[in-house]
Design an enzyme around this catalytic site. Structure first.
Site, PDB file in Angstrom:
ATOM      1  N   HIS A  52       0.816  -1.220  -0.117  1.00  0.00           N
ATOM      2  CA  HIS A  52      -0.214  -0.084   0.147  1.00  0.00           C
ATOM      3  C   HIS A  52       0.733   1.147  -0.114  1.00  0.00           C
ATOM      4  CE1 HIS A  52       0.653  -0.572   4.669  1.00  0.00           C
ATOM      5  NE2 HIS A  52       0.864   0.575   4.393  1.00  0.00           N
TER       6      HIS A  52
HETATM    7  P1  TYD Z   1      -2.450  -3.359   7.022  1.00  0.00           P
HETATM    8  O1  TYD Z   1      -2.067  -1.938   7.138  1.00  0.00           O
HETATM    9  O2  TYD Z   1      -3.181  -3.801   5.932  1.00  0.00           O
HETATM   10  O3  TYD Z   1      -0.976  -4.109   7.282  1.00  0.00           O
HETATM   11  P2  TYD Z   1       0.178  -4.273   6.594  1.00  0.00           P
HETATM   12  O4  TYD Z   1       0.381  -3.132   5.588  1.00  0.00           O
HETATM   13  O5  TYD Z   1       1.321  -4.466   7.496  1.00  0.00           O
HETATM   14  O6  TYD Z   1       0.130  -5.715   5.626  1.00  0.00           O
HETATM   15  O7  TYD Z   1      -3.353  -3.470   8.397  1.00  0.00           O
HETATM   16  C1  TYD Z   1      -3.733  -4.734   8.699  1.00  0.00           C
HETATM   17  C2  TYD Z   1      -5.172  -4.621   9.556  1.00  0.00           C
HETATM   18  O8  TYD Z   1      -4.842  -4.082  10.885  1.00  0.00           O
HETATM   19  C3  TYD Z   1      -6.255  -3.671   8.890  1.00  0.00           C
HETATM   20  O9  TYD Z   1      -7.169  -4.147   8.812  1.00  0.00           O
HETATM   21  C4  TYD Z   1      -6.307  -2.592   9.531  1.00  0.00           C
HETATM   22  C5  TYD Z   1      -5.584  -2.797  10.992  1.00  0.00           C
HETATM   23  N1  TYD Z   1      -4.843  -1.787  11.450  1.00  0.00           N
HETATM   24  C6  TYD Z   1      -5.314  -0.816  12.591  1.00  0.00           C
HETATM   25  O10 TYD Z   1      -6.207  -1.112  12.922  1.00  0.00           O
HETATM   26  N2  TYD Z   1      -4.400   0.067  13.073  1.00  0.00           N
HETATM   27  C7  TYD Z   1      -3.250   0.267  12.731  1.00  0.00           C
HETATM   28  O11 TYD Z   1      -2.405   1.172  13.304  1.00  0.00           O
HETATM   29  C8  TYD Z   1      -2.770  -0.690  11.798  1.00  0.00           C
HETATM   30  C9  TYD Z   1      -1.338  -0.254  11.136  1.00  0.00           C
HETATM   31  C10 TYD Z   1      -3.549  -1.543  11.294  1.00  0.00           C
END
Ligand code: TYD
Length: 137
Positions: A52
């Site tokens: 992302h």
């Molecule tokens: P995501 O940003 O997609 O993780 P990565 O980029 O590391 O693969 O986040 C995974 C899930 O966690 C998503 O459903 C949102 C949640 N989340 C939060 O609620 N708060 C946060 O600070 C973060 C980073 C994620």
């Protein structure tokens, strides 16, 4: 914002016979006020994380334990890093697509962020990100 802004910062480290200590203060060791901390752990070795971009968020990634690879893309250029030191942090400016992969079995990725979680700040679609990064939106 471009990849040139994304650099590895050397964090303070105090070392003696009892081990190492590092610390981070907002605006002193990182160029923003830290408003959120999260961490990735127990990541399977073949897992890909990230995938992302962020409109406004600034982040610092630190390999608190183990190692992993970070692949950055600003829409024009790509750059990759291997993070494997708890005394180094990778600064990621806004408008950078990031992929994280090749996590070692014990890896812990600490993330310092400049804002609370906001799903509206995310680009989840790479083509939409590219269009925005290239000023086509
Ligand atoms: P995501 O940003 O997609 O993780 P990565 O980029 O590391 O693969 O986040 C995974 C899930 O966690 C998503 O459903 C949102 C949640 N989340 C939060 O609620 N708060 C946060 O600070 C973060 C980073 C994620």
């Amino acid at each position: 914002m471009s990849l040139n802004n994304c650099v590895v910062l050397n964090l303070p480290r105090f070392t003696n016979a009892e081990g190492n200590l590092s610390f981070i203060e907002s605006h002193v060791h990182v160029p923003f006020a830290i408003q959120r901390v999260y961490y990735l752990y127990d990541v399977p070795q073949n897992a890909q994380r990230g995938a992302h971009g962020h409109r406004d968020l600034q982040q610092i990634l630190i390999a608190l334990a183990g190692s992993f690879h970070v692949f950055l893309d600003d829409g024009y250029k790509k750059k990759s890093f291997i993070l494997d030191s708890p005394s180094q942090g990778l600064y990621i400016c806004p408008m950078i697509w990031r992929d994280l992969a090749h996590f070692s079995s014990n890896a812990v990725c600490l993330v310092l962020a400049s804002a609370p979680y906001d799903e509206n700040d995310y680009f989840r679609d790479k083509e939409v990100f590219y269009a925005a990064a290239r000023g086509e939106l």
